[in-house]
Motif scaffolding. Structure first.
Motif, PDB file in Angstrom:
ATOM      1  N   GLY A 123      37.416   3.312 -15.493  1.00  0.00           N
ATOM      2  CA  GLY A 123      36.393   3.464 -16.526  1.00  0.00           C
ATOM      3  C   GLY A 123      36.520   2.304 -17.488  1.00  0.00           C
ATOM      4  N   TRP A 124      35.641   2.245 -18.453  1.00  0.00           N
ATOM      5  CA  TRP A 124      35.712   1.197 -19.465  1.00  0.00           C
ATOM      6  C   TRP A 124      36.919   1.441 -20.361  1.00  0.00           C
ATOM      7  CZ3 TRP A 124      32.857  -3.109 -19.360  1.00  0.00           C
ATOM      8  CH2 TRP A 124      31.680  -3.099 -18.603  1.00  0.00           C
ATOM      9  N   VAL A 125      37.696   0.383 -20.594  1.00  0.00           N
ATOM     10  CA  VAL A 125      38.881   0.473 -21.445  1.00  0.00           C
ATOM     11  C   VAL A 125      38.882  -0.672 -22.451  1.00  0.00           C
ATOM     12  CG1 VAL A 125      40.251   1.609 -19.635  1.00  0.00           C
ATOM     13  CG2 VAL A 125      40.311  -0.894 -19.855  1.00  0.00           C
ATOM     14  N   HIS A 126      39.639  -0.483 -23.519  1.00  0.00           N
ATOM     15  CA  HIS A 126      39.800  -1.537 -24.513  1.00  0.00           C
ATOM     16  C   HIS A 126      40.446  -2.760 -23.882  1.00  0.00           C
ATOM     17  CE1 HIS A 126      42.065  -3.688 -27.702  1.00  0.00           C
ATOM     18  NE2 HIS A 126      41.058  -3.350 -28.494  1.00  0.00           N
ATOM     19  N   GLY A 127      41.484  -2.545 -23.082  1.00  0.00           N
ATOM     20  CA  GLY A 127      42.120  -3.622 -22.345  1.00  0.00           C
ATOM     21  C   GLY A 127      43.281  -4.287 -23.036  1.00  0.00           C
ATOM     22  N   ASP A 128      43.495  -3.987 -24.319  1.00  0.00           N
ATOM     23  CA  ASP A 128      44.555  -4.677 -25.068  1.00  0.00           C
ATOM     24  C   ASP A 128      45.034  -3.797 -26.221  1.00  0.00           C
ATOM     25  OD1 ASP A 128      46.191  -6.861 -25.255  1.00  0.00           O
ATOM     26  OD2 ASP A 128      44.791  -8.105 -26.378  1.00  0.00           O
TER      27      ASP A 128
ATOM     28  N   LEU B 162      43.472   9.102 -30.348  1.00  0.00           N
ATOM     29  CA  LEU B 162      42.538   8.020 -30.644  1.00  0.00           C
ATOM     30  C   LEU B 162      42.209   7.228 -29.384  1.00  0.00           C
ATOM     31  CD1 LEU B 162      40.945   6.243 -32.619  1.00  0.00           C
ATOM     32  CD2 LEU B 162      43.062   4.973 -33.045  1.00  0.00           C
ATOM     33  N   LEU B 163      43.224   6.900 -28.600  1.00  0.00           N
ATOM     34  CA  LEU B 163      42.943   6.166 -27.368  1.00  0.00           C
ATOM     35  C   LEU B 163      42.102   7.015 -26.419  1.00  0.00           C
ATOM     36  CD1 LEU B 163      43.256   3.658 -25.659  1.00  0.00           C
ATOM     37  CD2 LEU B 163      45.437   4.558 -24.822  1.00  0.00           C
ATOM     38  N   GLY B 164      42.379   8.308 -26.368  1.00  0.00           N
ATOM     39  CA  GLY B 164      41.546   9.181 -25.545  1.00  0.00           C
ATOM     40  C   GLY B 164      40.104   9.194 -26.007  1.00  0.00           C
ATOM     41  N   VAL B 165      39.894   9.196 -27.314  1.00  0.00           N
ATOM     42  CA  VAL B 165      38.535   9.137 -27.868  1.00  0.00           C
ATOM     43  C   VAL B 165      37.864   7.825 -27.478  1.00  0.00           C
ATOM     44  CG1 VAL B 165      37.238   8.909 -30.024  1.00  0.00           C
ATOM     45  CG2 VAL B 165      38.914  10.742 -29.769  1.00  0.00           C
ATOM     46  N   VAL B 166      38.623   6.741 -27.520  1.00  0.00           N
ATOM     47  CA  VAL B 166      38.065   5.450 -27.120  1.00  0.00           C
ATOM     48  C   VAL B 166      37.575   5.507 -25.685  1.00  0.00           C
ATOM     49  CG1 VAL B 166      38.646   3.041 -26.621  1.00  0.00           C
ATOM     50  CG2 VAL B 166      39.385   4.074 -28.773  1.00  0.00           C
ATOM     51  N   HIS B 167      38.417   6.008 -24.789  1.00  0.00           N
ATOM     52  CA  HIS B 167      38.022   6.068 -23.377  1.00  0.00           C
ATOM     53  C   HIS B 167      36.829   6.994 -23.163  1.00  0.00           C
ATOM     54  CE1 HIS B 167      42.251   4.643 -21.879  1.00  0.00           C
ATOM     55  NE2 HIS B 167      41.558   3.698 -22.492  1.00  0.00           N
ATOM     56  N   ALA B 168      36.868   8.167 -23.791  1.00  0.00           N
ATOM     57  CA  ALA B 168      35.771   9.110 -23.633  1.00  0.00           C
ATOM     58  C   ALA B 168      34.482   8.559 -24.241  1.00  0.00           C
ATOM     59  CB  ALA B 168      36.124  10.450 -24.272  1.00  0.00           C
ATOM     60  N   SER B 169      34.589   7.894 -25.378  1.00  0.00           N
ATOM     61  CA  SER B 169      33.401   7.352 -26.029  1.00  0.00           C
ATOM     62  C   SER B 169      32.822   6.179 -25.244  1.00  0.00           C
ATOM     63  CB  SER B 169      33.744   6.917 -27.461  1.00  0.00           C
ATOM     64  OG  SER B 169      34.176   8.020 -28.239  1.00  0.00           O
ATOM     65  N   LEU B 170      33.690   5.347 -24.668  1.00  0.00           N
ATOM     66  CA  LEU B 170      33.194   4.254 -23.841  1.00  0.00           C
ATOM     67  C   LEU B 170      32.403   4.784 -22.652  1.00  0.00           C
ATOM     68  CD1 LEU B 170      36.222   1.786 -23.907  1.00  0.00           C
ATOM     69  CD2 LEU B 170      33.932   1.358 -24.823  1.00  0.00           C
ATOM     70  N   GLU B 171      32.800   5.949 -22.138  1.00  0.00           N
ATOM     71  CA  GLU B 171      32.036   6.561 -21.052  1.00  0.00           C
ATOM     72  C   GLU B 171      30.616   6.872 -21.496  1.00  0.00           C
ATOM     73  OE1 GLU B 171      35.586   8.882 -18.590  1.00  0.00           O
ATOM     74  OE2 GLU B 171      34.216   9.991 -19.868  1.00  0.00           O
TER      75      GLU B 171
ATOM     76  N   LEU C  56      37.904  -5.987 -23.017  1.00  0.00           N
ATOM     77  CA  LEU C  56      37.084  -4.850 -22.611  1.00  0.00           C
ATOM     78  C   LEU C  56      36.686  -5.012 -21.144  1.00  0.00           C
ATOM     79  CD1 LEU C  56      35.266  -2.357 -23.499  1.00  0.00           C
ATOM     80  CD2 LEU C  56      33.454  -4.067 -23.835  1.00  0.00           C
ATOM     81  N   GLY C  57      36.907  -3.966 -20.366  1.00  0.00           N
ATOM     82  CA  GLY C  57      36.567  -4.059 -18.964  1.00  0.00           C
ATOM     83  C   GLY C  57      36.712  -2.727 -18.257  1.00  0.00           C
ATOM     84  N   VAL C  58      36.435  -2.714 -16.978  1.00  0.00           N
ATOM     85  CA  VAL C  58      36.531  -1.514 -16.161  1.00  0.00           C
ATOM     86  C   VAL C  58      37.841  -1.563 -15.389  1.00  0.00           C
ATOM     87  CG1 VAL C  58      35.473  -0.195 -14.289  1.00  0.00           C
ATOM     88  CG2 VAL C  58      34.035  -1.353 -15.976  1.00  0.00           C
ATOM     89  N   LYS C  59      38.733  -0.640 -15.738  1.00  0.00           N
ATOM     90  CA  LYS C  59      40.070  -0.603 -15.144  1.00  0.00           C
ATOM     91  C   LYS C  59      40.545   0.844 -15.121  1.00  0.00           C
ATOM     92  CE  LYS C  59      41.127  -5.163 -17.063  1.00  0.00           C
ATOM     93  NZ  LYS C  59      41.984  -5.938 -17.989  1.00  0.00           N
ATOM     94  N   PRO C  60      41.662   1.120 -14.432  1.00  0.00           N
ATOM     95  CA  PRO C  60      42.209   2.478 -14.463  1.00  0.00           C
ATOM     96  C   PRO C  60      42.566   2.893 -15.891  1.00  0.00           C
ATOM     97  CG  PRO C  60      43.149   1.254 -12.640  1.00  0.00           C
ATOM     98  CD  PRO C  60      42.367   0.263 -13.456  1.00  0.00           C
ATOM     99  N   ARG C  61      41.945   3.958 -16.357  1.00  0.00           N
ATOM    100  CA  ARG C  61      42.104   4.365 -17.756  1.00  0.00           C
ATOM    101  C   ARG C  61      43.525   4.784 -18.087  1.00  0.00           C
ATOM    102  NH1 ARG C  61      36.521   7.270 -16.824  1.00  0.00           N
ATOM    103  NH2 ARG C  61      37.767   8.125 -15.137  1.00  0.00           N
ATOM    104  N   ALA C  62      44.110   5.626 -17.225  1.00  0.00           N
ATOM    105  CA  ALA C  62      45.439   6.142 -17.545  1.00  0.00           C
ATOM    106  C   ALA C  62      46.476   5.033 -17.603  1.00  0.00           C
ATOM    107  CB  ALA C  62      45.852   7.203 -16.529  1.00  0.00           C
ATOM    108  N   GLU C  63      46.274   3.969 -16.860  1.00  0.00           N
ATOM    109  CA  GLU C  63      47.227   2.863 -16.908  1.00  0.00           C
ATOM    110  C   GLU C  63      47.220   2.195 -18.274  1.00  0.00           C
ATOM    111  OE1 GLU C  63      47.024   0.173 -13.577  1.00  0.00           O
ATOM    112  OE2 GLU C  63      46.642   1.834 -12.194  1.00  0.00           O
ATOM    113  N   GLU C  64      46.054   2.118 -18.911  1.00  0.00           N
ATOM    114  CA  GLU C  64      46.036   1.577 -20.267  1.00  0.00           C
ATOM    115  C   GLU C  64      46.841   2.469 -21.201  1.00  0.00           C
ATOM    116  OE1 GLU C  64      43.186  -0.780 -22.823  1.00  0.00           O
ATOM    117  OE2 GLU C  64      42.310   1.219 -22.975  1.00  0.00           O
TER     118      GLU C  64
END
Length: 427
Positions: free
Chosen positions: A297-302, A123-132, A324-332
């Motif tokens: 990339g864009w991430v949920h952030g929380d 699900l988190l991967g889908v969030v990151h990919a969809s935000l792209e 929501l913001g642009v940050k390192p995705r894998a770190e989220e």
């Protein structure tokens, strides 16, 4: 009711009927939320109170993102439009948003099966990919520009954690595990609810470019169906990891505050022990400061248990997009795992982490080296972080005290089991 919202003025702007009941949910760290019942149904009213996240343009960006994610089928709870189509109402200088009430409950990692952990990572991967797909690529390059959104701000003349079921709102400090402010703190919602050198650090360095100064790399091939992925795959240098010199100074300051605290109590004793322990750990690992982050990339952030609502066995909604913001995705992804899968004794459930991380990598198209680099940066971040003690001793805010024993123990265990943690994310 403290800070009662101007319901009459607000509801006249929506096709939501007249208020029958409005109950504040447990106050969170940033924003305020209300469970609202009207003649037309149940809603969640969010008062965007925190000055860092309450700018109308920032709220509109969040709203636009959730609207577009919903159109892709991502489980989110977009705000409701007012009569004029806007989703942010500014009344008396305060910004409000109305959301549908979503029934559901929160589930910590201990309540998830291995299969469900995989679904969470996917699900988190889908969030990151969809935000792209739905957010502007220039945002990934600059990290500042906001996406155009249908939801905008408007004013009204004279006239945004909640209990289970709300789409966004105010958080409690009890139950679950918290992450540092800005990345994982349930800041505005409530839901039902000894240091030695890390073994295998040399082997982990081959998977963890951050330990040697190289940035993590993402897969070369773009995600199928994501037209923006080529531009979004920008490896943008971000700030280096925390400066250990500043951390040593902070430890000395906090130790002095602990000594001055009267009457001394068991929390002071634990704080002193952990501060001395952390100083020793940092002295041993001072040379492992990561230089910069990986692909952004864009991430949920929380992304944490208080911001994911489950209905039955499946997630029903991801809520609270304030960060929501642009940050390192894998770190989220790593930070979220450290919150979902931490045990009360301060260890991670590594089998569940492995199931989660494998699914995330497949869903997001992330490489093992990217995850390993993120593990290193988040480990260093935790090694240098004392936000709970700063709240306690600098602000007199004790809401995070119950989380300190597990959170502080996790840093020690993570350092000792560094290789095993890295393997769980990349294996």
């Amino acid at each position: 009711m403290p800070h009662a919202p101007p319901l009459g003025t607000l509801l006249r702007q929506y096709a939501a009927g007249s208020a029958l009941a409005c109950d504040p949910v447990d106050q969170g760290l940033l924003n305020r939320g209300y469970r609202l019942r009207t003649t037309r149904g149940r809603y969640f009213l969010k008062h965007h109170f925190d000055p860092e996240t309450a700018a109308p343009e920032a709220i509109a960006r969040q709203h636009g993102a959730t609207q577009r994610l919903a159109a892709l089928g991502v489980p989110v709870a977009p705000p409701l439009p007012a009569h004029d189509g806007r989703t942010v109402a500014v009344v008396g200088g305060h910004a409000y948003a109305l959301h549908p009430w979503i029934e559901g409950r929160h589930r910590h990692g201990a309540q998830l099966t291995a299969e469900q952990c995989g679904r969470l990572g996917a699900l988190l991967g889908v969030v990151h990919a969809s935000l792209e797909r739905v957010m502007p690529v220039e945002g990934c390059e600059q990290g500042e520009k906001s996406a155009p959104a249908r939801g905008g701000a408007r004013t009204a003349e004279g006239a945004p954690d909640s209990e289970p079921g709300t789409p966004s709102g105010a958080g409690t400090r009890g139950g679950g595990c918290l992450a540092p402010p800005g990345e994982g703190v349930p800041d505005d919602r409530h839901r039902a609810r000894a240091g030695r050198s890390a073994p295998g650090a040399e082997r982990a360095a081959s998977l963890c470019p951050a330990t040697t100064g190289a940035a993590g790399a993402r897969a070369d091939k773009p995600h199928a169906g994501h037209p923006h992925v080529q531009n979004a795959e920008t490896t943008t240098p971000v700030d280096a990891g925390a400066d250990p010199a500043a951390t040593f100074a902070l430890i000395d300051d906090l130790l002095a505050r602990v000594r001055r605290h009267r009457p001394a109590d068991s929390f002071d004793e634990l704080a002193r022990h952990r501060l001395l322990e952390r100083r020793s750990l940092l002295e041993q690992h001072v040379g492992r400061r990561p230089p910069h982050g990986g692909p952004v990339g864009w991430v949920h952030g929380d992304f944490h248990p208080f911001n994911v609502l489950y209905r039955g066995e499946a997630p029903a909604a991801i809520v609270d997009w304030d960060r929501l913001g642009v940050k390192p995705r894998a770190e989220e992804a790593v930070r979220a795992a450290a919150i979902f899968f931490v045990r009360p004794v301060g260890t991670l459930d590594l089998p569940k982490v492995r199931a989660y991380a494998r699914a995330y990598r497949r869903s997001a198209g992330a490489t093992p080296s990217e995850l390993a680099a993120a593990v290193h940066r988040v480990w260093w971040e935790r090694l240098n972080d004392f936000w709970m003690l700063r709240w306690h001793y600098e602000r007199g805010d004790t809401r995070a005290d119950s989380q300190f024993p597990a959170a502080s123990a996790l840093v020690v265990w993570w350092t000792r089991e560094y290789e095993a943690v890295c393997d769980a994310f990349v294996g």
